[in-house]
Design an enzyme around this catalytic site. Structure first.
Site, short mmCIF file in Angstrom:
data_model
loop_
_atom_site.label_atom_id
_atom_site.label_comp_id
_atom_site.label_asym_id
_atom_site.label_seq_id
_atom_site.Cartn_x
_atom_site.Cartn_y
_atom_site.Cartn_z
N HIS A 130 -36.67 26.44 54.57
CA HIS A 130 -36.47 25.60 53.38
C HIS A 130 -37.80 25.09 52.85
CE1 HIS A 130 -34.63 22.24 50.99
NE2 HIS A 130 -35.76 21.64 51.34
N GLU A 131 -38.66 24.60 53.75
CA GLU A 131 -39.96 24.09 53.31
C GLU A 131 -40.85 25.20 52.76
OE1 GLU A 131 -40.26 21.07 52.95
OE2 GLU A 131 -38.53 20.46 54.14
N HIS A 134 -39.97 25.87 49.22
CA HIS A 134 -40.64 24.95 48.30
C HIS A 134 -42.04 25.45 47.96
CE1 HIS A 134 -37.84 21.72 47.74
NE2 HIS A 134 -37.77 21.40 49.01
N GLU A 201 -34.25 20.87 45.33
CA GLU A 201 -33.70 20.92 46.68
C GLU A 201 -32.61 21.99 46.79
OE1 GLU A 201 -34.66 19.47 49.50
OE2 GLU A 201 -36.32 18.64 48.36
#
Length: 324
Positions: A130-131, A134, A201
């Site tokens: 997930h990071e 980003h 997100e």
């Protein structure tokens, strides 16, 4: 659609900032506001990542200090076709993580000791994917810009009461303009900032699930992190609330409502979206999406970072984890 929505929100934030300048000092005020924004964004572009990591006392680690964690991040970065980011660990009991950096070539990912202690290897993989999403989406730069503009709007609003109501300062709306600049504009900026964060997100959840290959790993991690964040205080985040939107789960509170004032989407909504994605991928658990060859063969309930040091009573005999 997410990129289009983010672009619109960024445009709205910029227009709002220039509008505050206009309310305070007319056209000259608008130009001064634009110059201030440019200077602040330039500073943030080069230094924001270092500032955020320092605020949370993050410590950089390498493959000798945290071999499994570092190896996991490296494999996920390869799967995402990204350069290897710098890896940091934050000595904080609250499970959480964030990414920062102005571009993929200067990115960093950070995880708390609480996250590494409480989550399984698969769940950590979901979080770090997930990071990295980003980073791949350049969200870290977007969030830095929005936070900087929002801070600048609040700063200008403080000047409004002192300079905005004076006709000599070319304020075209007098006292009404002062009220709008000082009260309404900062609230509007906060709402736009939150809307951008929530949009990014959802996009990072989807891409992160695709990077690690298992949407349910991230779904399980979000559930555990949300529960942990609700009961474990993050004092560094409390002292620096402007960084809250960077974390995978709001570190300031266990917010449950996906409302107008939430910096993050509702966790249950995010999990539902990941379940739907897993169903469409035909993948609801199962096999690993990364190479497990580096994992230690003997591993018990102590977590993914080594053999258990717990006695039969459940007490630790010593420190464990990727940092010691």
């Amino acid at each position: 659609m997410n990129y289009f929505r983010t672009a619109l929100l960024l445009a709205a934030m910029t227009a709002l900032f220039m509008g505050v300048g206009y309310l305070i000092g007319g056209q000259s005020g608008m130009m001064i506001a634009l110059l201030i924004a440019a200077a602040m964004n330039l500073f943030s572009y080069w230094n924001a990542d270092k500032m955020v990591l320092a605020m949370h006392h993050a410590v950089e680690v390498d493959e000798r200090q945290a071999p499994e964690f570092y190896h996991l991040v490296r494999q996920l970065a390869e799967r995402a076709d990204l350069p290897m980011p710098k890896v940091y660990i934050i000595n904080n009991p609250q499970p959480n993580a964030f990414a920062t950096g102005r571009n993929p070539q200067n990115a960093a990912v950070a995880a708390t000791t609480g996250l590494l202690d409480m989550l399984s290897m698969e769940e950590v993989a979901g979080v770090m994917a997930h990071e990295l999403a980003h980073v791949k989406n350049h969200d870290t730069l977007i969030m830095t810009i929005t936070a900087t503009i929002a801070g600048a709007i609040s700063m200008l609003a403080n000047f409004a009461f002192f300079f905005g109501g004076n006709r000599e300062n070319n304020n075209p709306f007098g006292f009404i303009g002062v009220i709008v600049a000082a009260i309404v504009a900062p609230m509007a900026a906060m709402l736009v900032q939150m809307a951008i964060s929530r949009t990014r997100e959802y996009a990072a959840d989807r891409m992160g699930a695709e990077i690690c290959g298992q949407p349910m790993w991230l779904a399980s991690a979000l559930h555990k992190i949300a529960n942990g964040a609700a009961r474990i205080h993050n004092m560094d985040a409390e002292r620096n609330p402007a960084t809250a939107h960077m974390f995978i789960i709001n570190p300031l509170s266990g917010e449950r409502m996906d409302n107008l004032f939430s910096t993050h989407p509702n966790t249950e909504n995010r999990i539902a979206a990941l379940r739907d994605l897993a169903s469409r991928m035909g993948n609801v658990g199962g096999t690993s999406g990364y190479d497990q060859s580096a994992r230690e063969p003997a591993r018990t309930a102590s977590g993914p970072w080594g053999t258990s040091r717990r006695t039969s009573s459940g007490k630790d005999k010593g420190r464990h984890g990727p940092w010691g």
